[in-house]
Motif scaffolding. Structure first.
Motif, short mmCIF file in Angstrom:
data_model
loop_
_atom_site.label_atom_id
_atom_site.label_comp_id
_atom_site.label_asym_id
_atom_site.label_seq_id
_atom_site.Cartn_x
_atom_site.Cartn_y
_atom_site.Cartn_z
N UNK A 115 -82.43 -15.18 -122.45
CA UNK A 115 -82.12 -14.42 -121.24
C UNK A 115 -83.34 -14.30 -120.33
N UNK A 116 -84.53 -14.18 -120.91
CA UNK A 116 -85.75 -14.03 -120.11
C UNK A 116 -86.03 -15.28 -119.28
N UNK A 117 -85.53 -16.44 -119.72
CA UNK A 117 -85.78 -17.66 -118.95
C UNK A 117 -85.12 -17.63 -117.58
N UNK A 118 -84.22 -16.65 -117.34
CA UNK A 118 -83.66 -16.48 -115.99
C UNK A 118 -84.75 -16.25 -114.96
N UNK A 119 -85.88 -15.70 -115.41
CA UNK A 119 -86.99 -15.42 -114.49
C UNK A 119 -87.88 -16.64 -114.27
#
Length: 278
Positions: A115-119
């Motif tokens: 989910x953090x890779x969205x950033x």
């Protein structure tokens, strides 16, 4: 539901029609420009009705183009968009299925790492991604266009949220009947996810079709140009004259595949976005 009657109803429809005209008018001008000759475009006022050079201009665009035939660029864009959309959906489905239905240490941590890779959009990691692709010899190839863009944290998150709404009794019943995990996935989870898959396919296809920076970076051969790149490269530099009929015909052709996808999957797309179980 609140129904508008009388003058309010007419005003609402008038505003809707006005909005459609504002959006559609530039597209109409581009279509008209693709059916007339170069002198008719550059000599004001520009005509507002189609001319008689439709077949000639579109034939030149598709099979001659400016630097490369538009048919080749359309094929490249189609392969790239389909590869990205199908790849993202396949990987996201399997990732979300594993996170929801398998118990293993750190699964929540792995989910949040995804989910953090969205950033981290492509533009942020584009240099190391280019180095990896170049190291594997994937420049000027469909694999190089597709593989770096097929991971999707957004799709994984959306499928995970949907899978969490599937009753646990279904999984228990499948386990009692002796169904293996992948049988449960194929026979139960996938059919229930049909509208979600359709909605994401439309969004991801358009995302892949509109890619510009990544194809521009890894393709150096004209034969691998995508349609978005091709439109930009058709504009001349210096004092050269632009071939406006061919450019406008190319722009219209570039809009056709996304429109076909949206129109053909409209019902599933809307249901996938508004279904109450999502």
């Amino acid at each position: 539901m609140v129904e508008k009657r009388g003058s309010a109803l007419w005003m609402t429809h008038a505003l809707m029609i006005l909005g459609v005209l504002v959006v559609f008018f530039p597209i109409w001008l581009a279509f008209v420009a693709s059916t007339v000759t170069q002198p008719e475009i550059v000599s004001p006022p520009m005509p507002l009705l189609p001319g008689g050079h439709f077949v000639e201009n579109y034939t030149r665009a598709l099979f001659a183009g400016v630097n490369i035939p538009v048919a080749t660029m359309l094929l490249n864009s189609l392969v790239m968009a389909l590869g990205i959309a199908l790849g993202k959906i396949a990987i996201s489905l399997l990732s979300a299925f594993a996170i929801v239905y398998f118990r293993f240490p750190g699964r929540t941590t792995f989910f949040w790492m995804i989910f953090i890779t969205l950033m981290l959009p492509v533009e942020v990691r584009i240099v190391p991604t280019y180095e990896v692709v170049a190291g594997f010899g994937l420049l000027n190839s469909y694999a190089g266009l597709i593989f770096p863009l097929i991971a999707s944290a957004t799709a994984t998150f959306l499928f995970r949220q949907f899978f969490l709404t599937i009753p646990d009794e279904l999984a228990e019943a499948a386990r009692v009947d002796g169904a293996r995990p992948m049988r449960f996935f194929v026979d139960i989870v996938l059919p229930m996810s049909r509208t979600n898959i359709a909605a994401l396919f439309v969004i991801l296809f358009i995302y892949g079709w509109n890619q510009y920076l990544w194809p521009l970076l890894i393709t150096t051969e004209p034969e691998m140009n995508t349609i978005v790149m091709g439109i930009k490269q058709m504009f001349p530099s210096g004092d050269d004259t632009a071939d406006w009929p061919v450019i406008m015909a190319t722009s219209i052709l570039a809009m056709i595949p996304p429109v076909i996808v949206v129109v053909s999957m409209q019902k599933l797309f809307i249901r996938g976005l508004v279904d109450s179980e999502k």
